[in-house]
Motif scaffolding. Structure first.
Motif: not given
Length: 258
Positions: A78-96, A104-107
């Motif tokens: 296994e190589g290095d995983p992608w780094k996740v620096h944060g997340s924000r929701t731009v749309y949401e309802n009861r289904w999706v 940030e993928p490696p390199g």
């Protein structure tokens, strides 16, 4: 599977994966495993059936099992995983939900990746003693297409996926499946969509009434498993869950693992 059956499943699988029993080796008898692993014969047979469906073992004669395979493809490191620096929701309802995830993928420079988050679902292939599969003929407006599907639906919060498999089958078809067996979990669109799918198989069902889910109900029919390759070639099977479950049944039959 209950906790005891799951423990026994993991134990026998570890015997195979760790080399205690290699390809072609015969497992201990059901009587010996039942005593050594402290599990009843009926529950043990359910565990062994799952291992057979997953192509770890094959049944030979009565109550005799041998390990399948002659070698496995090695998994690369296994190589290095992608780094996740944060997340924000731009749309949401009861289904999706639609999120933008700062990754940030490696390199590679950081960028925002769209992720669609859906609910976990359970899909069930019920097969009877005549090798027929319980299916629904439905219209789906998104692809503007009629086709055959297996029963399935969303796993409710705090609900066991196996319970969902039974409930959705009964609501959509009017048939209550016998004990369901979990055969695999997968993600249908893993690059951008988080939608866990749980696939179950049941051997037989009891008709308990008419379908109660008017929105989901279609024409209910028992389709011969022999017809599935033709329906697949004609594009009359809809949904990845349906395809994965039916391909599993066909593969299991071809190897004699059913």
């Amino acid at each position: 599977m209950g906790p005891k059956s799951q423990r026994v499943y993991e134990t026998i699988r570890s015997w195979i994966e760790e080399g205690r029993y290699g390809p072609g080796d015969k497992l201990p008898s059901e009587r010996v495993m039942s005593a050594d692993l402290e599990i009843g014969r009926t529950a043990l047979r359910q565990v062994l059936a799952r291992l057979a469906n997953e192509h770890f073992i094959r049944a030979y004669d009565r109550s005799s099992y041998r390990v399948l395979g002659g070698g496995t493809a090695p998994s690369p490191a296994e190589g290095d995983p992608w780094k996740v620096h944060g997340s924000r929701t731009v749309y949401e309802n009861r289904w999706v939900n639609l999120d933008l995830v700062d990754v940030e993928p490696p390199g590679v420079e950081r960028f925002e990746h769209h992720v669609v988050r859906l609910f976990r679902v359970a899909v069930t292939a019920v097969i009877d003693e005549q090798d027929r599969v319980l299916m629904l003929w439905r219209y789906r407006f998104v692809p503007e297409q009629w086709g055959w599907e297996l029963p399935g639906g969303i796993v409710d919060a705090d609900e066991d996926a196996a319970a969902t498999a039974v409930r959705e089958t009964e609501e959509e078809t009017g048939w209550r499946p016998h004990a369901v067996e979990h055969v695999l979990s997968y993600q249908p669109m893993i690059g951008m969509v988080d939608s866990p799918h749980e696939i179950f198989v049941a051997r037989g069902a009891e008709q308990v009434g008419e379908p109660t889910d008017a929105e989901e109900a279609g024409q209910v029919a028992w389709i011969p498993l022999d017809d599935i390759p033709r329906l697949m070639a004609e594009g009359k099977l809809m949904g990845s869950g349906t395809l994965v479950a039916l391909l599993h049944l066909l593969a299991a039959r071809s190897t004699g693992a059913r």
